[in-house]
Design a protein around this motif. Structure first.
Motif, PDB file in Angstrom:
ATOM      1  N   ALA A   1       0.879  -1.172   0.000  1.00 35.49           N
ATOM      2  CA  ALA A   1       0.000   0.000   0.000  1.00 35.49           C
ATOM      3  C   ALA A   1       0.914   1.219   0.000  1.00 35.49           C
ATOM      4  N   PHE A   2       1.643   1.399  -1.108  1.00 37.44           N
ATOM      5  CA  PHE A   2       2.670   2.433  -1.199  1.00 37.44           C
ATOM      6  C   PHE A   2       2.101   3.815  -1.510  1.00 37.44           C
ATOM      7  N   ASP A   3       1.234   3.865  -2.501  1.00 37.90           N
ATOM      8  CA  ASP A   3       0.786   5.144  -3.022  1.00 37.90           C
ATOM      9  C   ASP A   3      -0.093   5.863  -1.999  1.00 37.90           C
ATOM     10  N   PHE A   4       0.155   7.158  -1.812  1.00 43.77           N
ATOM     11  CA  PHE A   4      -0.619   7.912  -0.831  1.00 43.77           C
ATOM     12  C   PHE A   4      -2.096   7.949  -1.194  1.00 43.77           C
ATOM     13  N   ALA A   5      -2.407   7.994  -2.487  1.00 37.23           N
ATOM     14  CA  ALA A   5      -3.803   7.966  -2.914  1.00 37.23           C
ATOM     15  C   ALA A   5      -4.448   6.629  -2.570  1.00 37.23           C
ATOM     16  N   VAL A   6      -3.689   5.542  -2.716  1.00 34.83           N
ATOM     17  CA  VAL A   6      -4.186   4.208  -2.344  1.00 34.83           C
ATOM     18  C   VAL A   6      -4.486   4.160  -0.851  1.00 34.83           C
ATOM     19  N   ILE A   7      -3.596   4.695  -0.041  1.00 32.42           N
ATOM     20  CA  ILE A   7      -3.803   4.713   1.409  1.00 32.42           C
ATOM     21  C   ILE A   7      -5.072   5.479   1.758  1.00 32.42           C
ATOM     22  N   ASP A   8      -5.276   6.627   1.126  1.00 27.18           N
ATOM     23  CA  ASP A   8      -6.474   7.428   1.399  1.00 27.18           C
ATOM     24  C   ASP A   8      -7.747   6.684   1.005  1.00 27.18           C
ATOM     25  N   ILE A   9      -7.700   5.982  -0.127  1.00 25.94           N
ATOM     26  CA  ILE A   9      -8.863   5.211  -0.577  1.00 25.94           C
ATOM     27  C   ILE A   9      -9.181   4.102   0.423  1.00 25.94           C
ATOM     28  N   LEU A  10      -8.148   3.381   0.875  1.00 27.91           N
ATOM     29  CA  LEU A  10      -8.362   2.295   1.828  1.00 27.91           C
ATOM     30  C   LEU A  10      -8.976   2.826   3.121  1.00 27.91           C
ATOM     31  N   LYS A  11      -8.465   3.940   3.603  1.00 31.08           N
ATOM     32  CA  LYS A  11      -9.023   4.509   4.835  1.00 31.08           C
ATOM     33  C   LYS A  11     -10.487   4.894   4.637  1.00 31.08           C
ATOM     34  N   THR A  12     -10.793   5.503   3.503  1.00 28.60           N
ATOM     35  CA  THR A  12     -12.164   5.918   3.224  1.00 28.60           C
ATOM     36  C   THR A  12     -13.100   4.722   3.171  1.00 28.60           C
ATOM     37  N   ARG A  13     -12.670   3.668   2.501  1.00 25.16           N
ATOM     38  CA  ARG A  13     -13.514   2.483   2.335  1.00 25.16           C
ATOM     39  C   ARG A  13     -13.660   1.665   3.615  1.00 25.16           C
ATOM     40  N   LEU A  14     -12.594   1.579   4.428  1.00 28.23           N
ATOM     41  CA  LEU A  14     -12.556   0.620   5.523  1.00 28.23           C
ATOM     42  C   LEU A  14     -12.928   1.184   6.881  1.00 28.23           C
ATOM     43  N   THR A  15     -12.729   2.472   7.093  1.00 27.83           N
ATOM     44  CA  THR A  15     -12.806   3.034   8.453  1.00 27.83           C
ATOM     45  C   THR A  15     -14.129   2.757   9.157  1.00 27.83           C
ATOM     46  N   ALA A  16     -15.233   2.789   8.450  1.00 29.91           N
ATOM     47  CA  ALA A  16     -16.536   2.590   9.092  1.00 29.91           C
ATOM     48  C   ALA A  16     -16.628   1.235   9.786  1.00 29.91           C
ATOM     49  N   ASN A  17     -16.064   0.192   9.175  1.00 30.17           N
ATOM     50  CA  ASN A  17     -16.156  -1.154   9.747  1.00 30.17           C
ATOM     51  C   ASN A  17     -14.853  -1.629  10.388  1.00 30.17           C
TER      52      ASN A  17
END
Length: 395
Positions: free
Chosen positions: A105-121
């Motif tokens: 999970a290198f790319d900063f945009a990838v990290i932001d997407i993962l946080k957005t998608r996963l944080t709720a659960n």
């Protein structure tokens, strides 16, 4: 008196010298670093504080490890943003997973997407715990998401690296997962030194036997991991067990296919599998731990194995993102130890996505198969050049 025009190149040169000096200093610090790097403990503000500190006593812990090929778009043959968004969407809704550990999970945009998608659960998230100041680097690529509270986070740089891994702040991150009843499971994830192939931009700059050098580098990295993990084990009184999950870049077995080559790859193909010397060395490093996949699918000398039982996590015969068609390897692992931690299930999981860009994001379909090495033709593409590994433990 020096003119203002003459000061410009002097300032540029001075800035470059300062930048290079900073990078050299960072490399020295990273290579010499032997102490833990402490990361702030993640806590979800919307969660009840009393619940987060004292969750109910859980009976199982389910973990997924996945190298998601999340390099930046400019150096990624499988463009990451859309597929990672889709992957995050399906993982967020998967009730069977308690803890996710990602590699690449290198790319900063990838990290932001993962946080957005996963944080709720998965409200407890550790992102990029080993930052890197080297120009063009994107950090360690390690990422942890948990449904259960995380009580501590520590990381270690490996220091040694060759090839393009020089630009990654590779290391190991450990977290304490509160499983209730004042008990803790320690989860560690890593992504060790990769073998070099001709696609590596620094291939020509590494002399000698590159495979041997990569193996020696990994051996040093596993030694760092072992010391770190042992120290954490001795420092905790309420420990249920420890789990190591990630991309070890170690080929578990040397394979000899028994099924004739003119047959198409299938789950029922037969192979002889011989444990590699490097895999045996890793087992010695972590002699307390069991290789969970091999617990359920033992590799027996002079006995053939079905392809479905090999635990392949990278497979060029069915995944176009794998460099070599003939590559069939087990590179990803879940190791576990603990008197009160018992592995009860493990499987390799495949995640697919549709590549028809005319389909909108919201109705894009992802196919998730339970079978580990199914060779059924599917309308879609693998999410990554690796497959995911999922395991369940009773506590």
């Amino acid at each position: 008196m020096i003119s203002s025009a003459a000061l410009v190149p002097i300032a540029v040169i001075g800035g470059l010298v300062s930048f290079v000096a900073q990078q050299v200093l960072f490399l020295v610090i990273r290579k010499a670093n032997t102490t833990a790097i402490h990361t702030p403990i993640p806590n979800h503000s919307s969660q009840n504080k009393e619940e987060s500190l004292s969750p109910s006593r859980h009976q199982t812990l389910n973990i997924l490890t996945y190298n998601i090929a999340g390099l930046p778009t400019y150096c990624n043959t499988n463009p990451p943003l859309k597929r990672i968004s889709l992957l995050g969407k399906i993982l967020a809704s998967d009730e069977s997973i308690d803890v996710i550990v990602f590699q690449e999970a290198f790319d900063f945009a990838v990290i932001d997407i993962l946080k957005t998608r996963l944080t709720a659960n998965f409200p407890y998230i550790v992102e990029n715990p080993l930052p890197n100041l080297i120009f063009a680097s994107q950090g360690s690529g390690l990422f942890v998401a948990s449904k259960f509270p995380i009580t501590w986070v520590e990381s270690h740089y490996f220091g040694d690296s060759i090839g393009s891994d020089f630009f990654a702040a590779k290391g190991v991150v450990g977290v304490g997962v509160d499983v209730g009843g004042e008990r803790e499971v320690q989860v560690f994830t890593t992504h060790t030194q990769a073998d070099m192939n001709r696609g590596d931009p620094l291939f020509a700059f590494v002399a000698g036997d590159r495979d041997a050098r990569a193996r020696r580098c990994r051996a040093k990295q596993f030694e760092v991991m072992r010391t770190f993990i042992n120290d954490r084990r001795l420092s905790t009184s309420n420990l249920v067990g420890q789990i190591i999950a990630g991309d070890f870049n170690v080929v578990g077995e040397r394979l000899e296919r028994v099924t004739p080559e003119d047959f198409r790859r299938s789950d029922n193909d037969q192979y002889f599998a011989y444990m590699t010397d490097e895999y045996e060395d890793v087992r010695q490093h972590f002699h307390r731990f069991e290789d969970v996949f091999r617990k359920f699918n033992p590799c027996l000398v002079e006995h053939t194995m079905l392809r479905r039982d090999l635990g392949l996590t990278t497979d060029g015969s069915m995944n176009a993102d794998v460099v070599e068609w003939s590559d069939e390897k087990r590179l990803d692992y879940i190791f576990a130890w603990g008197e009160n931690l018992r592995s009860i299930f493990i499987e390799v999981r495949q995640y697919w996505w549709r590549t028809d860009h005319k389909v909108s994001l919201e109705v894009e379909h992802i196919e998730h198969t339970e079978a580990s090495t199914s060779n059924v033709v599917k309308k879609g593409k693998h999410m990554s050049d690796h497959m995911a590994l999922y395991a369940s433990f009773s506590l």
